[in-house]
Design a protein around this motif. Structure first.
Motif, short mmCIF file in Angstrom:
data_model
loop_
_atom_site.label_atom_id
_atom_site.label_comp_id
_atom_site.label_asym_id
_atom_site.label_seq_id
_atom_site.Cartn_x
_atom_site.Cartn_y
_atom_site.Cartn_z
N MET A 1 0.84 -1.18 0.00
CA MET A 1 0.00 0.00 0.00
C MET A 1 0.89 1.24 0.00
SD MET A 1 -3.27 -1.05 0.21
CE MET A 1 -4.39 -0.04 1.11
N GLU A 3 0.60 5.80 0.16
CA GLU A 3 -0.27 6.92 0.49
C GLU A 3 -0.35 7.90 -0.67
OE1 GLU A 3 0.94 8.61 4.22
OE2 GLU A 3 -0.08 7.04 5.34
N GLY A 42 -9.14 0.66 -0.35
CA GLY A 42 -8.23 1.65 0.23
C GLY A 42 -8.50 1.86 1.69
N LYS A 43 -7.76 2.78 2.27
CA LYS A 43 -7.95 3.15 3.67
C LYS A 43 -7.90 4.67 3.76
CE LYS A 43 -5.73 2.96 8.15
NZ LYS A 43 -4.47 2.73 8.83
N VAL A 45 -6.96 7.83 5.48
CA VAL A 45 -6.00 8.24 6.51
C VAL A 45 -6.48 9.53 7.16
CG1 VAL A 45 -3.62 8.89 6.98
CG2 VAL A 45 -4.11 7.10 5.30
N ASP A 83 -4.71 5.57 1.71
CA ASP A 83 -3.76 4.49 1.52
C ASP A 83 -4.38 3.59 0.45
OD1 ASP A 83 -1.38 3.29 2.08
OD2 ASP A 83 -1.96 2.52 4.05
#
Length: 115
Positions: A1, A3, A42-43, A45, A83
């Motif tokens: 992953m 950013e 995804g994540k 952030v 991410d």
């Protein structure tokens, strides 16, 4: 992953006379977007909207001026830091941002400094 910073640009004048209903609709759309990030793999952030450019202060060299430095039709209005597996995934996530229809979205990978 990796950013990716997703920068949101749009004409802030559209919000100058917007009703509370418009702001509510925009916030609901952004909340839905945040929920969709994980569905796309995804994540989230972080993310925030910015105050209008009338609150900006710019520094160029040793000169400090009120207001934004660049004069453009669209203003930088907010961002998301996500991410994502790769650029393609980050672009798929960014395409879901509600303001992508009325402005432009810029996606850039972060430089991760090794310490």
């Amino acid at each position: 992953m990796a950013e990716y910073m997703i920068l949101i640009y749009e004409d802030e004048n559209g919000y100058a006379t917007a009703s509370p209903d418009v702001f509510q609709q925009v916030m609901e759309a952004h909340n839905r977007f945040a929920q969709q990030v994980e569905a796309k793999g995804g994540k989230m952030v972080s993310g925030n909207a910015l105050q209008p450019t009338s609150t900006a202060t710019s520094i160029r060299g040793d000169v400090v001026t009120d207001g934004p430095f660049a004069e453009t039709k669209e203003q930088f209005g907010g961002y998301y830091l996500v991410d994502a597996a790769d650029l393609d995934d980050a672009l798929a996530i960014a395409a879901r941002i509600p303001t992508a229809r009325n402005g432009s979205i810029e996606v850039r990978p972060l430089v991760l400094w090794k310490t």
